[in-house]
Design a protein around this motif. Structure first.
Motif, PDB file in Angstrom:
ATOM      1  N   PRO A 150      59.836 -34.455   6.019  1.00 28.63           N
ATOM      2  CA  PRO A 150      60.202 -35.193   4.800  1.00 28.63           C
ATOM      3  C   PRO A 150      59.179 -34.949   3.696  1.00 28.63           C
ATOM      4  CG  PRO A 150      60.397 -36.594   6.738  1.00 28.63           C
ATOM      5  CD  PRO A 150      59.738 -35.330   7.203  1.00 28.63           C
ATOM      6  N   LEU A 151      59.607 -35.117   2.445  1.00 26.46           N
ATOM      7  CA  LEU A 151      58.739 -34.820   1.305  1.00 26.46           C
ATOM      8  C   LEU A 151      57.460 -35.649   1.323  1.00 26.46           C
ATOM      9  CD1 LEU A 151      61.282 -34.394  -1.631  1.00 26.46           C
ATOM     10  CD2 LEU A 151      59.990 -32.623  -0.434  1.00 26.46           C
ATOM     11  N   SER A 152      57.567 -36.916   1.752  1.00 28.16           N
ATOM     12  CA  SER A 152      56.374 -37.758   1.785  1.00 28.16           C
ATOM     13  C   SER A 152      55.341 -37.193   2.756  1.00 28.16           C
ATOM     14  CB  SER A 152      56.754 -39.185   2.193  1.00 28.16           C
ATOM     15  OG  SER A 152      57.392 -39.196   3.463  1.00 28.16           O
ATOM     16  N   GLU A 153      55.808 -36.674   3.913  1.00 28.35           N
ATOM     17  CA  GLU A 153      54.893 -36.093   4.880  1.00 28.35           C
ATOM     18  C   GLU A 153      54.356 -34.752   4.385  1.00 28.35           C
ATOM     19  OE1 GLU A 153      53.938 -37.796   7.454  1.00 28.35           O
ATOM     20  OE2 GLU A 153      55.290 -39.407   6.861  1.00 28.35           O
ATOM     21  N   GLN A 154      55.177 -34.011   3.663  1.00 31.49           N
ATOM     22  CA  GLN A 154      54.705 -32.744   3.106  1.00 31.49           C
ATOM     23  C   GLN A 154      53.559 -32.977   2.130  1.00 31.49           C
ATOM     24  OE1 GLN A 154      57.632 -29.909   1.661  1.00 31.49           O
ATOM     25  NE2 GLN A 154      59.222 -30.826   2.942  1.00 31.49           N
ATOM     26  N   ALA A 155      53.714 -34.004   1.284  1.00 31.95           N
ATOM     27  CA  ALA A 155      52.660 -34.317   0.317  1.00 31.95           C
ATOM     28  C   ALA A 155      51.369 -34.711   1.023  1.00 31.95           C
ATOM     29  CB  ALA A 155      53.124 -35.443  -0.606  1.00 31.95           C
ATOM     30  N   LEU A 156      51.498 -35.439   2.131  1.00 30.22           N
ATOM     31  CA  LEU A 156      50.314 -35.832   2.897  1.00 30.22           C
ATOM     32  C   LEU A 156      49.626 -34.615   3.491  1.00 30.22           C
ATOM     33  CD1 LEU A 156      48.526 -38.028   4.203  1.00 30.22           C
ATOM     34  CD2 LEU A 156      50.198 -38.116   6.079  1.00 30.22           C
ATOM     35  N   PHE A 157      50.391 -33.719   4.109  1.00 29.91           N
ATOM     36  CA  PHE A 157      49.799 -32.559   4.754  1.00 29.91           C
ATOM     37  C   PHE A 157      49.244 -31.557   3.745  1.00 29.91           C
ATOM     38  CE2 PHE A 157      51.849 -33.824   8.714  1.00 29.91           C
ATOM     39  CZ  PHE A 157      50.892 -33.417   9.631  1.00 29.91           C
ATOM     40  N   LYS A 158      49.743 -31.582   2.526  1.00 28.44           N
ATOM     41  CA  LYS A 158      49.206 -30.664   1.520  1.00 28.44           C
ATOM     42  C   LYS A 158      47.726 -30.925   1.297  1.00 28.44           C
ATOM     43  CE  LYS A 158      50.350 -28.527  -2.876  1.00 28.44           C
ATOM     44  NZ  LYS A 158      51.278 -28.501  -4.030  1.00 28.44           N
ATOM     45  N   GLY A 159      47.307 -32.205   1.399  1.00 30.37           N
ATOM     46  CA  GLY A 159      45.893 -32.544   1.289  1.00 30.37           C
ATOM     47  C   GLY A 159      45.150 -32.354   2.594  1.00 30.37           C
ATOM     48  N   ILE A 160      45.797 -32.716   3.709  1.00 26.47           N
ATOM     49  CA  ILE A 160      45.132 -32.605   5.012  1.00 26.47           C
ATOM     50  C   ILE A 160      44.801 -31.157   5.345  1.00 26.47           C
ATOM     51  CG2 ILE A 160      45.493 -32.896   7.492  1.00 26.47           C
ATOM     52  CD1 ILE A 160      47.039 -35.435   6.890  1.00 26.47           C
ATOM     53  N   LEU A 161      45.698 -30.231   4.998  1.00 26.94           N
ATOM     54  CA  LEU A 161      45.476 -28.834   5.339  1.00 26.94           C
ATOM     55  C   LEU A 161      44.346 -28.200   4.538  1.00 26.94           C
ATOM     56  CD1 LEU A 161      49.183 -27.665   5.714  1.00 26.94           C
ATOM     57  CD2 LEU A 161      47.492 -27.954   7.522  1.00 26.94           C
ATOM     58  N   LEU A 162      43.852 -28.908   3.519  1.00 24.90           N
ATOM     59  CA  LEU A 162      42.699 -28.413   2.772  1.00 24.90           C
ATOM     60  C   LEU A 162      41.389 -28.790   3.452  1.00 24.90           C
ATOM     61  CD1 LEU A 162      43.814 -29.183  -0.893  1.00 24.90           C
ATOM     62  CD2 LEU A 162      43.594 -26.932   0.158  1.00 24.90           C
ATOM     63  N   VAL A 163      41.426 -29.769   4.362  1.00 22.60           N
ATOM     64  CA  VAL A 163      40.194 -30.208   5.028  1.00 22.60           C
ATOM     65  C   VAL A 163      39.527 -29.063   5.786  1.00 22.60           C
ATOM     66  CG1 VAL A 163      39.269 -31.755   6.800  1.00 22.60           C
ATOM     67  CG2 VAL A 163      40.929 -32.612   5.141  1.00 22.60           C
ATOM     68  N   PRO A 164      40.265 -28.216   6.557  1.00 24.90           N
ATOM     69  CA  PRO A 164      39.592 -27.091   7.227  1.00 24.90           C
ATOM     70  C   PRO A 164      38.888 -26.145   6.264  1.00 24.90           C
ATOM     71  CG  PRO A 164      41.755 -27.457   8.197  1.00 24.90           C
ATOM     72  CD  PRO A 164      41.678 -28.324   6.983  1.00 24.90           C
ATOM     73  N   VAL A 165      39.390 -26.028   5.038  1.00 28.96           N
ATOM     74  CA  VAL A 165      38.710 -25.185   4.043  1.00 28.96           C
ATOM     75  C   VAL A 165      37.346 -25.768   3.727  1.00 28.96           C
ATOM     76  CG1 VAL A 165      38.833 -24.213   1.725  1.00 28.96           C
ATOM     77  CG2 VAL A 165      40.913 -24.430   3.091  1.00 28.96           C
ATOM     78  N   GLY A 166      37.310 -27.083   3.470  1.00 26.97           N
ATOM     79  CA  GLY A 166      36.036 -27.732   3.204  1.00 26.97           C
ATOM     80  C   GLY A 166      35.106 -27.679   4.399  1.00 26.97           C
ATOM     81  N   VAL A 167      35.664 -27.867   5.595  1.00 30.18           N
ATOM     82  CA  VAL A 167      34.859 -27.791   6.815  1.00 30.18           C
ATOM     83  C   VAL A 167      34.235 -26.403   6.962  1.00 30.18           C
ATOM     84  CG1 VAL A 167      35.000 -27.784   9.334  1.00 30.18           C
ATOM     85  CG2 VAL A 167      36.114 -29.604   8.034  1.00 30.18           C
ATOM     86  N   LEU A 168      35.017 -25.373   6.690  1.00 28.63           N
ATOM     87  CA  LEU A 168      34.501 -24.008   6.787  1.00 28.63           C
ATOM     88  C   LEU A 168      33.350 -23.788   5.806  1.00 28.63           C
ATOM     89  CD1 LEU A 168      34.781 -21.145   7.948  1.00 28.63           C
ATOM     90  CD2 LEU A 168      36.473 -20.669   6.157  1.00 28.63           C
ATOM     91  N   ILE A 169      33.483 -24.321   4.602  1.00 32.47           N
ATOM     92  CA  ILE A 169      32.410 -24.182   3.608  1.00 32.47           C
ATOM     93  C   ILE A 169      31.139 -24.863   4.091  1.00 32.47           C
ATOM     94  CG2 ILE A 169      31.696 -24.831   1.270  1.00 32.47           C
ATOM     95  CD1 ILE A 169      34.607 -24.439   0.417  1.00 32.47           C
ATOM     96  N   VAL A 170      31.278 -26.073   4.654  1.00 28.62           N
ATOM     97  CA  VAL A 170      30.105 -26.789   5.173  1.00 28.62           C
ATOM     98  C   VAL A 170      29.445 -25.988   6.285  1.00 28.62           C
ATOM     99  CG1 VAL A 170      29.339 -28.866   6.362  1.00 28.62           C
ATOM    100  CG2 VAL A 170      30.990 -29.048   4.504  1.00 28.62           C
ATOM    101  N   VAL A 171      30.232 -25.460   7.213  1.00 28.14           N
ATOM    102  CA  VAL A 171      29.682 -24.691   8.333  1.00 28.14           C
ATOM    103  C   VAL A 171      28.935 -23.458   7.825  1.00 28.14           C
ATOM    104  CG1 VAL A 171      30.295 -23.300  10.354  1.00 28.14           C
ATOM    105  CG2 VAL A 171      31.380 -25.513   9.989  1.00 28.14           C
ATOM    106  N   LEU A 172      29.516 -22.744   6.870  1.00 29.59           N
ATOM    107  CA  LEU A 172      28.867 -21.542   6.338  1.00 29.59           C
ATOM    108  C   LEU A 172      27.570 -21.891   5.613  1.00 29.59           C
ATOM    109  CD1 LEU A 172      31.990 -19.606   4.955  1.00 29.59           C
ATOM    110  CD2 LEU A 172      30.694 -19.100   7.026  1.00 29.59           C
TER     111      LEU A 172
END
Length: 502
Positions: free
Chosen positions: A301-323
């Motif tokens: 559903p669109l509401s869940e898509q909007a939620l995951f659009k932000g959640i899926l960015l967390v691994p990007v930030g995590v990768l930056i912190v690790v590097l």
């Protein structure tokens, strides 16, 4: 020198291969573009059917276009008030059938479709017509033999013969003029090709012209040569290789069949438009059930898509912190606190987030220093800091609202628990290591948060993380490799600058 665990390396390679395979599948099979602004051409085509109804029941059959080598149908709808409608998926063609028990006077029916440009799509199969040699009599037979003989002198290849016939009828000599007295150019070309044992047929083609109104169907010729099939315009006006067109009927049938009326006509209007590829894919996936490999966030559903659009960015930030921590050696307050701060900046805007972070942490440190004088237990101390952070955020929001600063209301988006633990850790660090270490870790946290904010707000990054879940496996592989890294950090290399000086 950097050293890596061999088993971890193999596992990381396997994750990378899996991630790349999923990304390739989404791009080449599902059609997801790598660039967020990628668009495609759609042709909106409207068929307007008009006729005079006799008093009594009416039945209208209208042949619909098949997919072919240039276009794929992505959407269709009709407008026919009062008429019942059904689609007949026949073995040779799709047919829209309208019916009504009683009607009189002028009637108008509409059929609308959207066609997507798809040059690599395989043509829908057309039955090879049976060769039926025509019977030419008298002077017509002599003229047909002469025209066909002239076309055969250049080449015996079917495609070359029809091109020669088209040229012959464009500048007709006496024999060609005789053949055209009682037949059209397309009819005579098909007859002459059949006479030469070349399978061919007439087809109804709609030439697409942006902004065209009430355009008619045009009769072209479909020629077969073994497995190859080519389309030719017998009038020579259009080059099928360079002109956008769609086959409307190719099975030797009629386009319209009318019962209970007379004077049926059909005109086509069309419009070319550019639309984002992703929006069309969302519509298609919403209408169909994706397979296991093609499953995506779009099926939610669109509401869940909007939620995951932000959640899926967390691994990007995590990768930056690790590097930054593992390879660069930058110190941060907390392991992944910069990621959450970057997410908060995305919600509050950068300037508001920086000011709010500095104010909340600064006031929190002062309150925490007061609590530390009373030797409170850890749980009670943390709880008091959390309550204090909530009060500080509420105070700043009220003051900002009173002064008309609407941006201040966004401070509530900061993660309160994380801020409280940050204040606690910085306070302990201040007591144990001094203000310099607090400044280093606090500054490092803000730097990594700003770096994460810039990357996570990039449109390309948001597009790729949302549409290509295979990237998450690649992120895991990189983090795995960083986790087994035992070499020097970049900031540690400054210890060797004396050797460089010598």
């Amino acid at each position: 020198m950097a050293k890596f665990n061999r088993q971890v390396s193999y596992f990381a390679i396997a994750l990378c291969v899996l991630g790349v395979a999923l990304i390739a599948f989404r791009h080449f099979v599902s059609g997801i573009p790598f660039l967020p602004g990628a668009s495609q051409t759609l042709w909106a085509v409207e068929a307007k059917i008009q006729f005079e109804a006799d008093k009594g029941p009416i039945s209208v059959s209208f042949t619909l276009p098949n997919e072919h080598a240039q276009f794929v149908q992505v959407n269709e709808r009709t407008a026919s008030p009062g008429f019942d409608l059904m689609f007949d998926e026949g073995p040779k063609a799709r047919v829209a059938k309208w019916s009504i028990n009683e009607a009189k006077g002028k009637q108008t029916l509409y059929y609308l479709t959207e066609l997507k440009v798809a040059p690599n799509t395989a043509a829908s199969p057309a039955d090879r017509p049976t060769i039926e040699k025509p019977r030419f009599l008298g002077s017509t037979a002599t003229a047909a033999g002469s025209v066909l003989s002239d076309a055969n002198t250049a080449s015996t290849h079917p495609f070359d013969i029809i091109e020669a016939l088209i040229k012959a009828f464009q500048t007709p000599n006496q024999q060609a003029q005789l053949l055209l007295q009682k037949s059209t150019v397309s009819q005579r070309i098909v007859q002459l090709l059949m006479q030469a044992d070349i399978p061919a047929r007439e087809i109804d083609v709609l030439v697409l012209k942006d902004g065209g109104r009430q355009q008619p169907l045009r009769t072209w010729v479909q020629v077969f040569d073994g497995e190859a099939v080519r389309i030719f315009d017998p009038s020579g006006k259009y080059n099928p290789a360079k002109t956008p067109w769609v086959i409307w009927e190719q099975n030797d049938g009629g386009v319209i069949e009318l019962m209970g009326g007379h004077g049926a006509t059909v005109g086509f209007s069309m419009l070319q438009k550019r639309v984002p590829i992703v929006s069309e894919l969302r519509k298609a996936q919403a209408q169909a059930e994706p397979g296991l490999l093609d499953a995506s966030i779009h099926s939610l559903p669109l509401s869940e898509q909007a939620l995951f659009k932000g959640i899926l960015l967390v691994p990007v930030g995590v990768l930056i912190v690790v590097l930054m921590r593992t390879l660069v050696g930058l110190k941060t307050s907390g392991t992944f606190m910069p990621v959450l701060i970057a997410l908060a900046f995305m919600q509050t805007s950068l300037a508001t987030g920086l000011i709010g972070f500095a104010l909340i942490v600064g006031m929190g440190l002062m309150i925490r220093s007061y609590f530390s004088r009373h030797n409170l237990l850890l749980v009670a101390r943390i709880s008091l800091v959390i309550i204090s952070v909530v009060l500080i955020m509420a105070l700043f929001s009220v003051v900002a609202f009173r002064f008309g600063l609407s941006e201040g209301l966004k401070l509530t988006l900061f993660p309160m628990i994380i801020l409280s633990w940050t204040i606690e850790r910085m306070s302990i660090l201040w007591e144990e290591e001094g203000a310099k270490e607090v400044a280093l870790q606090g500054g490092g946290s803000l730097f990594v948060a700003l770096l994460g904010y810039m990357v996570m707000t990039n449109g390309l990054v948001q597009h790729l993380t949302f549409h290509f879940l295979g990237l998450q496996f690649i992120f895991m592989a990189i983090v795995l490799m960083c986790g087994s890294y035992t070499g020097y950090r970049l900031l540690e290399l400054k210890r060797f600058r004396r050797f460089l000086a010598n």
